[in-house]
Design an enzyme around this catalytic site. Sequence first.
Site, short mmCIF file in Angstrom:
data_model
loop_
_atom_site.label_atom_id
_atom_site.label_comp_id
_atom_site.label_asym_id
_atom_site.label_seq_id
_atom_site.Cartn_x
_atom_site.Cartn_y
_atom_site.Cartn_z
N HIS A 149 0.74 -1.14 -0.02
CA HIS A 149 -0.09 0.06 0.01
C HIS A 149 0.92 1.30 0.06
O HIS A 149 0.36 2.28 0.46
CB HIS A 149 -0.85 -0.06 1.26
CG HIS A 149 -1.75 -1.07 1.20
ND1 HIS A 149 -2.49 -1.77 2.37
CD2 HIS A 149 -2.53 -1.63 0.00
CE1 HIS A 149 -3.09 -2.88 2.06
NE2 HIS A 149 -3.18 -2.97 0.76
N CYS A 170 9.65 16.92 3.39
CA CYS A 170 9.25 17.17 4.96
C CYS A 170 9.41 18.68 5.47
O CYS A 170 8.74 19.17 6.19
CB CYS A 170 10.23 16.25 5.61
SG CYS A 170 9.53 14.62 5.67
N THR A 237 -1.61 -9.65 10.62
CA THR A 237 -2.41 -9.13 9.62
C THR A 237 -3.72 -9.97 9.87
O THR A 237 -3.70 -11.22 9.99
CB THR A 237 -1.95 -9.50 8.18
OG1 THR A 237 -3.26 -9.15 7.22
CG2 THR A 237 -1.42 -10.68 7.82
N SER A 238 -4.94 -9.45 9.54
CA SER A 238 -6.25 -9.97 9.54
C SER A 238 -6.67 -10.85 8.34
O SER A 238 -7.68 -11.53 8.45
CB SER A 238 -7.34 -8.94 10.04
OG SER A 238 -7.31 -7.88 9.23
#
Length: 325
Positions: A149, A170, A237-238
């Site tokens: 991601h 930044c 992780t699910s």
Amino acid sequence: MKSVTDLATLARFILSSDCQSIVILTGAGVSVASGIPDFRSPAGMFDTLRPELIPFLKTATERQRKLMALDPTYVVERGMFLENSFPYLEVRRPFILGVRDKKWKPTIAHHFASLLHKKTNKLTRVFTQNIDGLTYAVNLPEDKIVSVHGTIGKAGCETCGQDMDFKNFCAEVETKIKDIYSPDLGPKESNHILCQCCGNATVKPKTVLFGSSLPTEFFDKAAQDLPTTDLLIVAGTSLVVSPANSLVNNIPSDTLRVVINNEPVGQELGIEYGTNTKRDFFARGDCDKVFMDLIDELGWLTDLNGETNNLPEASVQLIKAKLRR
Ligand SMILES: [Zn+2]
């Protein structure tokens, strides 16, 4: 016959010649010990975009504010960002600057990947769903990592794709973007950060916004790595987010699968729990604790102890307690 029934047999399998290629899939659970907010899941977004902060997003329209109040993940939605980049940048400001300042340290789970690479050369890839950049904070070649991601630790333009140096980005965030959490820290009003290439105010961390497609790197590396994977480690992780969760089924049917998590996951994907499973092993517990025990079984605890200046304090204490026993 390969059979994993506990961390000791898992360690033996990792070190054996039967195991040549290891793939790791990680989720928010591997970063918990770092103390970093989980800022992708809806629950994590509710933590970072608390409803009382929404009125401070002064650049947002009434409609945008209503949508964010209903569902804070709207702030990381692509259409919203292209309409108005300020809410996203204002919500993310402390996390962008925190990543630059190395405010959060990688956990034992992250160090496991680098130890595995250094000690065995069998680590093929880490596919991480986390955008926190902590997988890059251990000594691991960048080509070993696929950020499914994206990552907050790099910057680029959402419109034209042009990269921007993260430190320069930044510096712009620090001087141009309002801090809605601590108004004294930033400027009074937000100002646009413009892309040097296309001129649009759409420069942001290189994370995948909701409604965007995943980096092609994910599909390319998955196709390249999975057919020859001997061991898949699924950690923290699910397994509910696709297509990352497809990894568990895009491997050969006899590849060992190890789930490290506080609760069983992925039954609907065919991962089996119980005493009769042939290829699946479940190590229940916090990622930090289980990975430390596995590192111990592999005989690498002293090496892990050498990394204490790059681990969260709680993890350091965990390692010290283990070494005392
Ligand atoms: Zn651009």
